[in-house]
Design a protein around this motif. Structure first.
Motif, short mmCIF file in Angstrom:
data_model
loop_
_atom_site.label_atom_id
_atom_site.label_comp_id
_atom_site.label_asym_id
_atom_site.label_seq_id
_atom_site.Cartn_x
_atom_site.Cartn_y
_atom_site.Cartn_z
N LYS A 68 9.27 -0.98 2.75
CA LYS A 68 9.32 -0.79 1.06
C LYS A 68 8.67 -1.45 0.25
CE LYS A 68 8.32 3.59 2.08
NZ LYS A 68 6.92 3.46 2.87
N GLY A 105 4.91 -1.19 7.35
CA GLY A 105 5.41 0.49 6.80
C GLY A 105 6.85 -0.01 5.93
N ASP A 140 1.09 -0.66 0.00
CA ASP A 140 0.21 -0.56 0.87
C ASP A 140 0.98 1.75 -0.52
OD1 ASP A 140 -1.63 2.51 1.92
OD2 ASP A 140 -3.10 0.72 0.85
N SER A 141 0.78 2.22 -0.69
CA SER A 141 1.43 3.45 -1.15
C SER A 141 1.65 4.09 0.53
CB SER A 141 1.54 4.34 -2.14
OG SER A 141 0.14 4.31 -2.53
N TYR A 142 0.62 4.27 0.84
CA TYR A 142 0.29 4.73 2.39
C TYR A 142 0.43 3.95 3.50
CZ TYR A 142 -1.82 8.09 -0.81
OH TYR A 142 -2.83 8.55 -1.86
N LYS A 143 1.00 3.04 3.74
CA LYS A 143 1.01 2.00 4.79
C LYS A 143 2.32 1.59 4.83
CE LYS A 143 -4.41 2.02 5.84
NZ LYS A 143 -5.63 1.28 6.24
#
Length: 599
Positions: free
Chosen positions: A264, A262, A202-205
């Motif tokens: 990457k 979190g 997920d690009s936010y989490k």
């Protein structure tokens, strides 16, 4: 209350109604309102809906008020339905205590059903068979119930007969889950251990790990550790699926949920890994973890050279969600810059190819797939190669080892002969057979992986009118009498057309390839020889005839010597052109290797 938790999954062959049954369970338990309901709600990818195959695992929590008056928390873990994703299925099964075995009432048991059933039995799951699609006119539920009775020993009259599409008898399935699936074991006071059965990016989490907590408690402010990669992290968010992600304060033993890490890349958070706490780590991981190993390799090249960077970015993004995709840059004389990619199997390769074309609007050329060979050199060292181009000179090689597979084919008995013929043609070895039902046969073979990655499944389906199904697992590496067949166009070796074949097939395959290429390569203004060579000698040759420009068109009548002079001049020009001529090889030529067995 741990006694009221039930963790279960649904296993089935492709297109036996697994996703539709999941939809109905969500509807009946009120997890999704009728207004928000769409078909295949757990299959979020367009490709999944189109192909009718679950590609990514997913999970959902449902609350169900049973006939005994108690409310149960049911955690449904949806598993991928294709043989290429076998490892992901095994991890999803390890997160459950029970499995619904869905069988199509019109088709009966298929190979993938059996393969997943054996995986479930190895994980000691309670198996609940369910016969689906009883509303179809061609349904034969009594015969299918008899097959399941022979296989599992469960009385035919105790097997729920449902129609997931029409919503018939779905409550019977939920009651069976509540009654037969045991509540999870595990102790809140033990050191924390949670199994990752899937992960997405997920690009936010960052990476979101789907987990099943085995022991201990995971809360929002705990520092966690991934045991396989030894990575420490502080969760961004923890929560449950209902079916969209819903944050909670803590997850205790027996529960299914997610952790937003979190991190990457999915590589740091692998499927099958164990999550524990950083302060009070568990002494050992949960069993069964292994790194997903690519089985099939192919080159992916952009059609236009300037799309190279876009292709690299697209592969990077796909890898964020799919740790089993492997790639590294590769250069080919014929196709310029591209990537050598490793896939779990042919279906996985097809999915990646379609996603690159659809989601990223890329025009790509994919070379013929290859497998990984072990090469023992004369000096005693061993190297692994996944592309024919990497094969060393024949004089340096002592032995080439190729991967062999255990192959199970499940089919109506009337196709026995045609399947045997196909296997013989592909260098397979017959091991044995079983008859799980009166008119069904399970044939067991050993076969080189290289023989089943190209067109094998299509040919099996066409020979058996679509009734046969197959499943395969890696057996071992065995020495093979293998050679590299190279293709030379205009005297230049074309690396992307090289292939590794069995020595007995080299002449036949070389001839077929040259014939195919002769038809595909456009005529030039000079003659183009196409040659196939193996073991240092040319085994087949054909010439693409030169286009003849009519230089005599303006010479009507007149002296013959003038005509001869013009033709002589043309000949000299063609000679010069041939020296500097560049033959354009069309894309279809690179796919010609795939169609060699159609002859």
């Amino acid at each position: 209350m741990k006694e009221n938790i039930r963790n279960f999954c649904i296993i089935a062959h492709v297109d036996h109604g697994k996703s539709t049954l999941a939809d109905r369970l969500l509807q009946i338990t009120g997890t999704i309102s009728d207004r928000d309901m769409v078909n295949q709600v757990l299959d979020s990818m367009d490709l999944e809906r189109e192909k009718g195959v679950t590609i990514k695992s997913s999970a959902v929590r449902m609350n169900y008020q049973a006939a005994d008056g108690n409310t149960y928390e049911l955690n449904l873990i949806d598993t991928p339905g294709h043989v290429d994703f076998n490892y992901e299925v095994s991890r999803a099964l390890a997160a459950c205590e029970g499995a619904l075995l869905v069988v199509d009432a019109t088709q009966g048991i298929e190979a993938q059903t059996l393969a997943n059933l054996y995986l479930a039995l190895e994980s000691d799951l309670v198996i609940i068979p369910v016969i689906n699609k009883i509303d179809l006119p061609s349904a034969i539920p009594d015969e299918v119930a008899e097959e399941l009775n022979n296989l599992l020993g469960i009385p035919a009259d105790e097997i729920p007969r449902i129609s997931a599409k029409e919503g018939i008898n779905i409550d019977q399935v939920l009651e069976k889950v509540v009654k037969l699936v045991p509540p999870p074991t595990g102790d809140d006071s033990m050191p924390t251990r949670a199994l990752i059965f899937d992960s997405i990016y997920d690009s936010y989490k960052g990476v979101i790990a789907y987990i099943r907590v085995r022991d201990g408690i995971i809360s929002q402010n705990t520092n966690l550790r991934l045991m396989a990669t030894n990575t420490d992290l502080k969760p961004v968010e923890i929560g449950i699926f209902s079916p969209e992600m819903k944050p909670v304060q803590r997850l205790s033993a027996g529960e299914v949920g997610y952790i937003a890490t979190g991190l990457k890349t999915v590589r740091e958070c692998r499927v099958g890994d164990t999550i524990t706490t950083a302060e009070k780590s568990a002494p050992e991981m949960l069993p069964g973890y292994k790194k997903a190993k690519p089985m099939v390799f192919a080159g992916i090249y952009p059609v236009e050279g300037e799309d190279y960077d876009d292709l690299r970015d697209a592969l990077e993004k796909l890898q964020l969600n799919d740790a089993s995709l492997d790639y590294q840059p590769e250069t080919s004389q014929a196709l310029n810059f591209g990537f050598r990619c490793g896939f779990l199997g042919l279906f996985h390769m097809e999915i990646i190819q379609e996603r690159l074309e659809r989601e990223y609007n890329l025009d790509i050329v994919v070379t013929a797939p290859s497998v990984e060979y072990q090469v023992l050199l004369n000096n005693g060292s061993k190297i692994f190669i996944d592309s024919p181009v990497q094969l060393p000179d024949e004089g340096l090689i002592n032995e080439i080892y190729e991967p062999w597979m255990h192959l199970q084919i499940f089919s109506p008995t009337e196709y026995y002969g045609t399947i045997m013929e196909l296997i013989r043609k592909r260098r397979g070895i017959f091991i044995g057979q079983d008859y799980p039902a009166p008119d069904r046969v399970q044939l067991n073979f050993e076969i080189p992986l290289a023989e089943i990655i190209v067109n094998f499944f299509d040919e099996l389906k066409s020979r058996t009118k679509g009734y046969a199904s197959m499943d395969y697992q890696i057996a071992d590496y065995r020495p093979g009498n293998l050679v590299k067949v190279e293709v030379l166009v205009g005297g230049e070796a074309v690396d992307a057309l090289a292939t590794i074949v069995h020595k007995e097939d080299a002449y036949h395959k070389g001839q077929l390839l040259v014939t195919k290429l002769k038809a595909l390569i456009p005529r030039q203004l000079f003659e183009v020889p196409i040659q196939a060579s193996a073991s240092g000698r040319v085994i087949s040759r054909a010439n693409v005839k030169a286009l003849r420009k009519d230089v005599l068109s303006k010479c009507y009548g007149g002296d013959i010597t003038r005509k001869k002079k013009l033709l002589e001049k043309q000949k000299r020009g063609k000679k010069r052109m041939k020296m500097v001529g560049n033959v354009e090889i069309p894309q279809e030529a690179f796919m010609a290797i795939l169609q060699l067995d159609d002859e």
